[in-house]
Design a protein around this motif. Structure first.
Motif, PDB file in Angstrom:
ATOM      1  N   MET A 199       0.830  -1.201   0.000  1.00 18.88           N
ATOM      2  CA  MET A 199       0.000   0.000   0.000  1.00 18.88           C
ATOM      3  C   MET A 199       0.867   1.254   0.000  1.00 18.88           C
ATOM      4  O   MET A 199       0.563   2.242  -0.685  1.00 18.88           O
ATOM      5  CB  MET A 199      -0.922   0.007   1.220  1.00 18.88           C
ATOM      6  CG  MET A 199      -2.003  -1.052   1.209  1.00 18.88           C
ATOM      7  SD  MET A 199      -3.018  -1.018   2.711  1.00 18.88           S
ATOM      8  CE  MET A 199      -3.975   0.484   2.442  1.00 18.88           C
ATOM      9  N   LEU A 200       1.940   1.226   0.759  1.00 20.60           N
ATOM     10  CA  LEU A 200       2.821   2.394   0.868  1.00 20.60           C
ATOM     11  C   LEU A 200       3.616   2.638  -0.421  1.00 20.60           C
ATOM     12  O   LEU A 200       4.160   3.736  -0.609  1.00 20.60           O
ATOM     13  CB  LEU A 200       3.783   2.219   2.042  1.00 20.60           C
ATOM     14  CG  LEU A 200       3.141   2.320   3.435  1.00 20.60           C
ATOM     15  CD1 LEU A 200       4.097   1.810   4.506  1.00 20.60           C
ATOM     16  CD2 LEU A 200       2.733   3.751   3.727  1.00 20.60           C
ATOM     17  N   LEU A 212       2.629  11.357   7.984  1.00 22.48           N
ATOM     18  CA  LEU A 212       3.396  12.430   7.344  1.00 22.48           C
ATOM     19  C   LEU A 212       4.165  11.931   6.127  1.00 22.48           C
ATOM     20  O   LEU A 212       4.064  12.515   5.043  1.00 22.48           O
ATOM     21  CB  LEU A 212       4.356  13.051   8.359  1.00 22.48           C
ATOM     22  CG  LEU A 212       5.314  14.116   7.819  1.00 22.48           C
ATOM     23  CD1 LEU A 212       4.548  15.334   7.316  1.00 22.48           C
ATOM     24  CD2 LEU A 212       6.318  14.515   8.892  1.00 22.48           C
ATOM     25  N   PHE A 213       4.932  10.853   6.276  1.00 23.98           N
ATOM     26  CA  PHE A 213       5.758  10.363   5.170  1.00 23.98           C
ATOM     27  C   PHE A 213       4.901   9.936   3.987  1.00 23.98           C
ATOM     28  O   PHE A 213       5.222  10.232   2.833  1.00 23.98           O
ATOM     29  CB  PHE A 213       6.632   9.188   5.624  1.00 23.98           C
ATOM     30  CG  PHE A 213       7.732   9.566   6.568  1.00 23.98           C
ATOM     31  CD1 PHE A 213       8.099  10.895   6.737  1.00 23.98           C
ATOM     32  CD2 PHE A 213       8.410   8.599   7.290  1.00 23.98           C
ATOM     33  CE1 PHE A 213       9.114  11.253   7.599  1.00 23.98           C
ATOM     34  CE2 PHE A 213       9.431   8.942   8.163  1.00 23.98           C
ATOM     35  CZ  PHE A 213       9.783  10.264   8.322  1.00 23.98           C
ATOM     36  N   ASP A 214       3.816   9.223   4.269  1.00 31.66           N
ATOM     37  CA  ASP A 214       2.982   8.717   3.174  1.00 31.66           C
ATOM     38  C   ASP A 214       2.272   9.855   2.463  1.00 31.66           C
ATOM     39  O   ASP A 214       2.177   9.864   1.227  1.00 31.66           O
ATOM     40  CB  ASP A 214       1.970   7.708   3.714  1.00 31.66           C
ATOM     41  CG  ASP A 214       1.256   6.956   2.602  1.00 31.66           C
ATOM     42  OD1 ASP A 214       1.911   6.630   1.586  1.00 31.66           O
ATOM     43  OD2 ASP A 214       0.051   6.689   2.738  1.00 31.66           O
ATOM     44  N   LYS A 220       2.663  10.837  -1.506  1.00 29.87           N
ATOM     45  CA  LYS A 220       1.554  10.922  -2.455  1.00 29.87           C
ATOM     46  C   LYS A 220       1.485  12.309  -3.099  1.00 29.87           C
ATOM     47  O   LYS A 220       1.229  12.430  -4.303  1.00 29.87           O
ATOM     48  CB  LYS A 220       0.239  10.563  -1.759  1.00 29.87           C
ATOM     49  CG  LYS A 220       0.121   9.082  -1.444  1.00 29.87           C
ATOM     50  CD  LYS A 220      -1.246   8.697  -0.920  1.00 29.87           C
ATOM     51  CE  LYS A 220      -1.445   9.065   0.506  1.00 29.87           C
ATOM     52  NZ  LYS A 220      -2.668   8.477   1.100  1.00 29.87           N
ATOM     53  N   LEU A 221       1.725  13.329  -2.312  1.00 29.40           N
ATOM     54  CA  LEU A 221       1.714  14.680  -2.881  1.00 29.40           C
ATOM     55  C   LEU A 221       2.802  14.829  -3.933  1.00 29.40           C
ATOM     56  O   LEU A 221       2.567  15.374  -5.016  1.00 29.40           O
ATOM     57  CB  LEU A 221       1.895  15.718  -1.771  1.00 29.40           C
ATOM     58  CG  LEU A 221       1.979  17.171  -2.233  1.00 29.40           C
ATOM     59  CD1 LEU A 221       0.699  17.595  -2.937  1.00 29.40           C
ATOM     60  CD2 LEU A 221       2.271  18.086  -1.045  1.00 29.40           C
ATOM     61  N   ALA A 222       4.007  14.337  -3.635  1.00 26.19           N
ATOM     62  CA  ALA A 222       5.111  14.440  -4.587  1.00 26.19           C
ATOM     63  C   ALA A 222       4.801  13.676  -5.869  1.00 26.19           C
ATOM     64  O   ALA A 222       5.038  14.170  -6.986  1.00 26.19           O
ATOM     65  CB  ALA A 222       6.396  13.916  -3.950  1.00 26.19           C
TER      66      ALA A 222
END
Length: 237
Positions: free
Chosen positions: A98-99, A130-132, A136-138
């Motif tokens: 998923m990640l 935060l990391f995920d 996704k934004l990037a």
């Protein structure tokens, strides 16, 4: 009804508003159900998993990592602590998958944001890991269209009051757009903002709420690209 103050800032939820998210949780839950098929009926397992997620929100927060830990906890519960180590390994693999899943933006999102950028202050307001969320934004390629990014642990009235004061002219001159009535709409209305509900075909059970139909600043749209004509009407009023 004419707005009480000019609209200057628009907040956007991310998961299932800008890009697909819940479908990957559903697919992983199907995988989890197959792994535990010898130990629990599918409906019972789903109830136990949802109960574990509800219990763990205050500890793990929203996101894939908390979901993975809740699956492991549920597997231990339904097997009386005898879940095979192979199954635990498969659950961890499912969480990692998923990640790593590619981000797929929803129809009309990029064009709508491009049309609004520069006309309003745009703020992405999302909860989760935060990391995920940064990943996704990037991958989405949408980051440059936003004036600010806020990744929060939860969304309540105070969240919107704080964010719209920091990045705009206050909640009364802001709008929040999202797929969750519970997180994106109701608390934004409580803060004094406009709120636009854009339902997604899949919504997590813990995000369900009754629509605030009597609220003057509440609007419901079928698609995100319908936001442009709505804004034209509001700002012309």
């Amino acid at each position: 009804m004419a707005p009480a103050a000019p609209l200057s800032t628009i907040g956007f939820d991310a998961d299932d508003t800008l890009w697909h998210n819940e479908q990957f949780f559903r697919l992983t839950e199907d995988r989890f159900t197959l792994l535990l098929a010898d130990h629990a009926e599918a409906g019972h397992l789903a109830e136990r998993l949802l109960a574990a997620e509800r219990r763990n929100l205050a500890l793990y927060g929203f996101g894939i990592k908390g979901f993975t830990l809740s699956m492991i906890e549920t597997a231990l519960e339904v097997t009386g602590g005898r879940v095979p180590t192979r199954v635990i390994g498969e659950i961890l693999d499912a969480g990692r998958d998923m990640l790593r899943h590619p981000v797929e933006t929803l129809p009309g999102v990029e064009a709508t944001l491009q049309a609004l950028a520069g006309r309003f202050r745009l703020v992405m307001i999302t909860k989760g890991d935060l990391f995920d969320q940064e990943r996704k934004l990037a991958q989405s390629g949408l980051g440059e269209l936003f004036d600010a990014i806020e990744i929060v642990s939860d969304k309540g009235r105070e969240t919107y009051e704080r964010i719209f004061a920091r990045h705009g002219d206050g909640a009364e001159r802001a709008m929040m757009v999202g797929n969750s009535l519970k997180s994106d709409v109701i608390p934004a209305l409580e803060a004094g903002s406009w709120a636009v509900h854009v339902p997604h075909e899949l919504t997590w059970a813990l995000e369900h709420a009754d629509p605030p139909r009597a609220a003057a600043r509440f609007h419901r749209l079928d698609r995100l690209d319908e936001l442009l004509p709505l804004l034209d009407r509001l700002t012309a009023a």
